[in-house]
Structure formats: structure tokens, C-alpha cells
Design a protein around this motif. Structure first.
Motif, mmCIF file in Angstrom:
data_model
loop_
_atom_site.group_PDB
_atom_site.id
_atom_site.type_symbol
_atom_site.label_atom_id
_atom_site.label_comp_id
_atom_site.label_asym_id
_atom_site.label_seq_id
_atom_site.Cartn_x
_atom_site.Cartn_y
_atom_site.Cartn_z
ATOM 1 N N TRP A 150 -3.014 -7.049 -2.225
ATOM 2 C CA TRP A 150 -3.439 -6.841 -0.841
ATOM 3 C C TRP A 150 -4.382 -5.637 -0.816
ATOM 4 O O TRP A 150 -3.949 -4.508 -1.010
ATOM 5 C CB TRP A 150 -2.225 -6.589 0.048
ATOM 6 N N ALA A 151 -5.648 -5.929 -0.550
ATOM 7 C CA ALA A 151 -6.664 -4.883 -0.598
ATOM 8 C C ALA A 151 -6.398 -3.829 0.474
ATOM 9 O O ALA A 151 -5.929 -4.139 1.565
ATOM 10 C CB ALA A 151 -8.049 -5.495 -0.393
ATOM 11 N N HIS A 152 -6.712 -2.599 0.134
ATOM 12 C CA HIS A 152 -6.583 -1.534 1.126
ATOM 13 C C HIS A 152 -7.574 -1.762 2.254
ATOM 14 O O HIS A 152 -8.708 -2.191 2.037
ATOM 15 C CB HIS A 152 -6.865 -0.174 0.472
ATOM 16 N N HIS A 153 -7.153 -1.483 3.459
ATOM 17 C CA HIS A 153 -8.020 -1.675 4.607
ATOM 18 C C HIS A 153 -8.335 -0.328 5.232
ATOM 19 O O HIS A 153 -7.589 0.641 5.106
ATOM 20 C CB HIS A 153 -7.356 -2.590 5.637
ATOM 21 N N ASP A 154 -9.456 -0.278 5.931
ATOM 22 C CA ASP A 154 -9.906 0.975 6.511
ATOM 23 C C ASP A 154 -9.268 1.166 7.872
ATOM 24 O O ASP A 154 -9.872 0.972 8.909
ATOM 25 C CB ASP A 154 -11.435 0.975 6.630
ATOM 26 N N ASP A 155 -8.008 1.587 7.856
ATOM 27 C CA ASP A 155 -7.255 1.743 9.093
ATOM 28 C C ASP A 155 -6.539 3.083 9.059
ATOM 29 O O ASP A 155 -5.439 3.230 9.550
ATOM 30 C CB ASP A 155 -6.240 0.597 9.223
ATOM 31 N N ALA A 156 -7.214 4.043 8.428
ATOM 32 C CA ALA A 156 -6.555 5.300 8.094
ATOM 33 C C ALA A 156 -6.052 6.049 9.321
ATOM 34 O O ALA A 156 -5.092 6.798 9.250
ATOM 35 C CB ALA A 156 -7.518 6.186 7.298
ATOM 36 N N GLN A 157 -6.700 5.855 10.468
ATOM 37 C CA GLN A 157 -6.288 6.606 11.648
ATOM 38 C C GLN A 157 -4.886 6.246 12.100
ATOM 39 O O GLN A 157 -4.262 6.987 12.842
ATOM 40 C CB GLN A 157 -7.281 6.387 12.796
ATOM 41 N N ASP A 158 -4.380 5.092 11.673
ATOM 42 C CA ASP A 158 -3.041 4.682 12.080
ATOM 43 C C ASP A 158 -2.015 4.847 10.962
ATOM 44 O O ASP A 158 -0.877 4.449 11.113
ATOM 45 C CB ASP A 158 -3.055 3.215 12.546
ATOM 46 N N SER A 302 10.642 -5.950 15.889
ATOM 47 C CA SER A 302 10.454 -6.920 16.971
ATOM 48 C C SER A 302 8.984 -6.984 17.397
ATOM 49 O O SER A 302 8.493 -8.042 17.781
ATOM 50 C CB SER A 302 11.333 -6.553 18.170
ATOM 51 N N LYS A 303 8.268 -5.858 17.321
ATOM 52 C CA LYS A 303 6.865 -5.815 17.738
ATOM 53 C C LYS A 303 5.936 -6.468 16.732
ATOM 54 O O LYS A 303 4.903 -7.031 17.099
ATOM 55 C CB LYS A 303 6.433 -4.359 17.940
ATOM 56 N N VAL A 304 6.289 -6.395 15.444
ATOM 57 C CA VAL A 304 5.400 -6.909 14.406
ATOM 58 C C VAL A 304 5.645 -8.378 14.102
ATOM 59 O O VAL A 304 4.918 -8.994 13.324
ATOM 60 C CB VAL A 304 5.532 -6.061 13.117
ATOM 61 N N SER A 403 0.302 0.374 17.493
ATOM 62 C CA SER A 403 -0.791 -0.597 17.318
ATOM 63 C C SER A 403 -0.554 -1.832 18.187
ATOM 64 O O SER A 403 -0.928 -2.934 17.823
ATOM 65 C CB SER A 403 -0.903 -1.014 15.841
ATOM 66 N N GLU A 404 0.072 -1.628 19.331
ATOM 67 C CA GLU A 404 0.451 -2.762 20.184
ATOM 68 C C GLU A 404 -0.744 -3.606 20.589
ATOM 69 O O GLU A 404 -0.702 -4.838 20.547
ATOM 70 C CB GLU A 404 1.179 -2.257 21.431
ATOM 71 N N GLN A 420 -3.635 -4.782 9.835
ATOM 72 C CA GLN A 420 -3.167 -5.419 8.615
ATOM 73 C C GLN A 420 -2.054 -4.577 8.009
ATOM 74 O O GLN A 420 -1.949 -3.380 8.260
ATOM 75 C CB GLN A 420 -4.309 -5.560 7.602
ATOM 76 N N LEU A 421 -1.235 -5.224 7.214
ATOM 77 C CA LEU A 421 -0.210 -4.531 6.445
ATOM 78 C C LEU A 421 -0.388 -4.877 4.976
ATOM 79 O O LEU A 421 -0.582 -6.044 4.637
ATOM 80 C CB LEU A 421 1.195 -4.951 6.904
#
Length: 454
Positions: A150-158, A302-304, A403-404, A420-421
Motif C-alpha cells: 500500500w503506497a504511502h499517500h500525501d495525507d500528512a496533515q492528518d 464505526s466511522k470508518v 476525517s469525517e 486512504q489507510l
């Protein structure tokens, strides 16, 4: 004269016994009622976890997808010189040779959602290390271990904690079933310094809380002077600390035996860590923080759920039958979490003035990220493994809760760029919640043992 001496001994023995019984009663009687900052009570969580969630979680974490966690246990401590030495034989990692790791794990060249299985190779069993603090890096030759990359994604702020670089030569897969979390004897100044750094330098704590070198030292009041967000942060860290302590008490080395150690619950150790006298009345409060942490991670699951409910998302190992069973089990767990009626309401957090809320959220994130880095300072490899996993699992839960909007906008039939996870995050999230679920179950067992001793 001898009679008087015997009488004194009997009196002292009775006094000590009554003192222990009083402590036991205080722990069991105080752990009840509604939790602070939410509308859920201890009893409801006990029933929900012990009879519904716990059996499912035990089955899930045994599946191949969730057994193997890729982690780098060789990173140096970034905050102080590594002067701790594990005094337990074979405490350090003994990894399988690179040549023994299946190509499907180490290739890292296939697509995130690919159904195509990579080459599956049998591997010989590596020598297993069974000592207290040792990491058993054996990967069973009967398992299908062709994991997707699973490639790293550019979501560093979260991100609330740093992700390991899975391509790092120091990162390795660990079979969690062969390395259970339990008592290792890791204690003393090194362990105290670690928790002291977490509470004193990286945790929003009430003004009245004083935590010197001993991390079990009690506070002297309520969570005064803290806004909701900072109270939540403190309770999460305290709850994690309590959960880890319960694991160590529940899987304690009772007898080394003749080459076959005997593990089991140690009531004396549980009293030492949570008893009213030893903690000056704070033990019950720490245990309630465990329940609070459980609610936070339960809410995240429950949210994910919509992320995993999409048909094309697979928990891929290369074995289609195994993958199907694993996803079905995971969806059953999500159905149970969504049906829970007393979830924590995260919308009340970071809900004030926009700029202030943004600043507070960033401060919250950076404090937690710093705590995740402190895990690299743990001197015992097995403790570091489980500390890293549970910290990353909580960090992933926080990422989900905040991240709702991105989760609501997930495309039904294609991957999302917004949320993404990674596989590492998924494995950490579910195993971390599995640890909390086990803590709640073990806590029920300790309460039963304490009552039986009355």
C-alpha cells in the motif's frame, strides 16, 4: 510469652488481610457509573465488549492479514542517549534472514487493490526465541503471506503518528501471535523516564497532576483548567497506560518451570498498579480512562466502516478464501460497532472559533506525534513492538475521527485520493482495539478474582 507472640502475629496477619480486602473492594466498587465527557457507563461497555465484540476480535486478529505487522524496531531514540539495556536474555530481535522472507512480502511492486497473487514461497521455521522480552520474528511456512504494497499517500496533515518506511532495510515483519504482549520485567529508571517524558513534556495534564519520575504517582485533583480537547488527550494517554499495565498483570510470569514458563494473572501485581493505597485513590480513575479510550477507538471503527464496506476493498493476502473470511468477519465487527447506542460525540471537539480550533488541533496532533516517537526510546524490544503498534493504532483512530468529511465523500467504486489507510495503519488500528477489548475482558477477570479473595 510464646502465646502473646502468636497472638500478635495473628493480629498482624488479619490486619494485612483486611487491608488487602478493603483495597480490592475500593477498586471494584469505584469502577462503575457514567464516564466523564460522554454519556456512556462502565457497565454498558462491559456487557457490549465481553459478550459481543471480544469474541469477534479474537477471531479477527488471528487471521493472516492482521497477524503480520511491519515495523522498524532499530530506530535510535531521538530524545536522549540509549543507555538502557534489557537485562533479560534474548530481549532483542532475532529476525529471519532476508532470504527466508517470501517474495510476496518483500517485493512491494504490486498494485494496492490487485487481486493477482504474487509468488507464494514456503519458508523454513527460524529459530524461535521464547524468552520474556524476545521478539520472535518467525513467519510460519504454512501461512499465505503475499501482502499487497500500500503506497504511502500525501495525507500528512492528518497523521497523528509517523508511519514506518516499509521499504526501509531495518523494517521487518513480525508475527504478532508468536510475540504476545506480556510481562517482560522492563522497569526501573529507563521505563520511568519514558513515561515521565510522555506525561510531563508531551501531555496536556491538569495543573493539579504531579507526575515525578514514577509514572504511577497519583494526581491531586480533577482535570481542572483544561478544555475538552486537552482533557480528552490526557485521558487517552492515561487509558493507554492503564491498558498496557493490565496486559502485563494478566500475562505475568508466575513460574519459570522446567524450561516451560507458566503465564497467568497476578492479582498482587494488579493491586500494586491500581490499588487505592498504592495510588492514593487514583487507580480507579486510571481504569475509567481505559474505558474512555475504548469508546474513542470504538467510535473510530464505526466511522470508518464505509471505507471497508466498498466491494472492491479487499484485505488481500493472496488466498481468496482466507481474504473472504477475514473481510466478512471485519464487516460483522463494524455492524456491531455501529449498533452501539452510546458513542462518544467527537463533533464537540475543535468546534470553537475556527482559527483557535485549527491551532488546537495542530497542537493536539503534534503532541501525539511526539509521543509516538518516544516509543523508539523503549529499551525492551517486545515492549517497543506493542507500544509502537498501540500508539499507531490510536493515531489512526484519531485520523479517522477527524476525517469525517473525506469519509463521507468516498467514491463507491474506486480508490479515494482524499482518505486512504495503509495496510500498516489497518493492522495497527484493529490490533490496538483488540488489545483494549482484551483489557476490558481481563479487568472483568481481575474483579472476579478480587471478589473471590474476600
Amino acid at each position: 510469652m510464646p502465646g502473646d507472640r502468636c497472638s500478635l502475629w495473628r493480629t498482624a496477619f488479619l490486619a494485612i488481610s483486611l487491608f488487602g480486602l478493603l483495597q480490592s473492594r475500593q477498586i471494584t466498587q469505584g469502577l462503575t457509573g457514567v464516564l466523564d465527557d460522554c454519556f456512556c457507563d462502565v457497565e454498558s461497555i462491559d456487557v457490549f465488549n465481553n459478550f459481543k465484540i471480544f469474541p469477534f476480535m479474537q477471531k479477527l486478529i488471528e487471521r493472516d492479514f492482521f497477524r503480520y505487522y511491519r515495523v522498524n524496531l532499530k530506530r535510535p531514540c531521538p530524545f536522549w542517549p540509549d543507555d538502557s539495556h534489557c537485562a533479560i536474555k534474548d530481549c532483542q530481535v532475532e529476525p529471519c534472514p532476508e532470504s527466508k522472507i517470501p517474495v510476496g512480502i518483500k517485493s512491494g511492486n504490486y498494485n494496492k487493490y490487485s487481486q493477482a497473487a504474487n509468488a507464494i514461497r514456503d519458508i523454513k521455521e527460524c529459530e524461535q526465541a521464547h524468552e520474556l522480552g524476545a521478539i520472535n520474528s518467525t513467519l510460519s511456512n504454512q501461512s499465505k503471506e503475499a501482502f499487497e504494497d500500500w503506497a504511502h499517500h500525501d495525507d500528512a496533515q492528518d497523521h497523528f503518528c509517523g508511519l514506518d518506511d516499509e521499504t526501509s532495510p531495518d523494517a521487518e515483519y513480525v508475527d504478532l501471535r508468536l510475540n504476545p504482549e506480556r510481562y517482560t520485567g522492563y522497569k526501573g529508571p529507563s521505563a520511568w523516564r519514558l513515561w515521565n517524558s510522555i506525561y510531563e513534556e508531551n501531555c496536556f495534564k491538569p495543573r493539579s497532576v504531579y507526575r515525578p519520575l514514577n509514572p504511577l504517582a497519583p494526581s491531586r485533583g480533577d482535570d481542572d483548567g483544561l478544555c475538552l480537547e486537552k482533557r480528552v488527550f490526557y485521558r487517552l494517554i492515561s487509558g493507554l497506560h492503564s491498558s498496557i499495565n493490565i496486559h502485563l498483570c494478566a500475562e505475568y510470569l508466575l513460574d519459570e518451570g522446567w524450561g516451560k514458563p507458566i503465564w497467568g494473572p497476578n492479582v498482587h501485581e494488579f493491586r500494586r498498579r491500581f490499588g487505592s493505597a498504592e495510588t492514593k485513590g487514583e487507580g480507579t480513575r486510571w481504569l475509567k480512562n481505559l474505558y474512555f479510550l475504548y469508546l474513542i477507538e470504538l467510535r473510530a471503527l464505526s466511522k470508518v466502516a464505509p471505507y471497508f464496506e466498498r466491494a472492491f476493498v479487499n484485505l488481500y493476502t493472496g488466498n481468496s478464501q482466507e481474504d473472504s473470511i477475514t473481510k466478512e468477519l471485519l464487516l460483522q465487527i463494524f455492524n456491531e460497532t455501529k449498533a452501539f447506542p452510546m458513542h462518544f460525540d467527537e463533533s464537540s471537539m475543535f468546534a470553537g472559533h475556527k482559527m483557535e480550533a485549527k491551532r488546537l488541533k495542530e497542537e493536539f496532533r503534534l503532541h501525539f506525534k511526539n509521543i509516538s516517537r518516544i516509543m523508539d526510546c523503549v529499551g525492551c524490544s517486545k515492549c517497543r513492538l506493542w507500544g509502537t503498534l498501540q500508539t499507531q493504532g490510536l493515531g489512526t483512530a484519531l485520523k479517522i475521527l477527524f476525517s469525517e468529511k473525506e469519509i463521507k465523500n468516498l467514491p463507491e467504486n474506486s480508490p479515494s485520493k482524499g482518505f486512504q489507510l495503509t495496510r500498516q495503519e489497518i493492522v495497527a488500528l484493529l490490533n490496538a482495539f483488540g488489545r483494549l477489548s482484551t483489557s476490558i475482558k481481563e479487568l472483568h477477570n481481575f474483579r472476579t478474582l478480587l471478589k473471590d479473595q474476600r
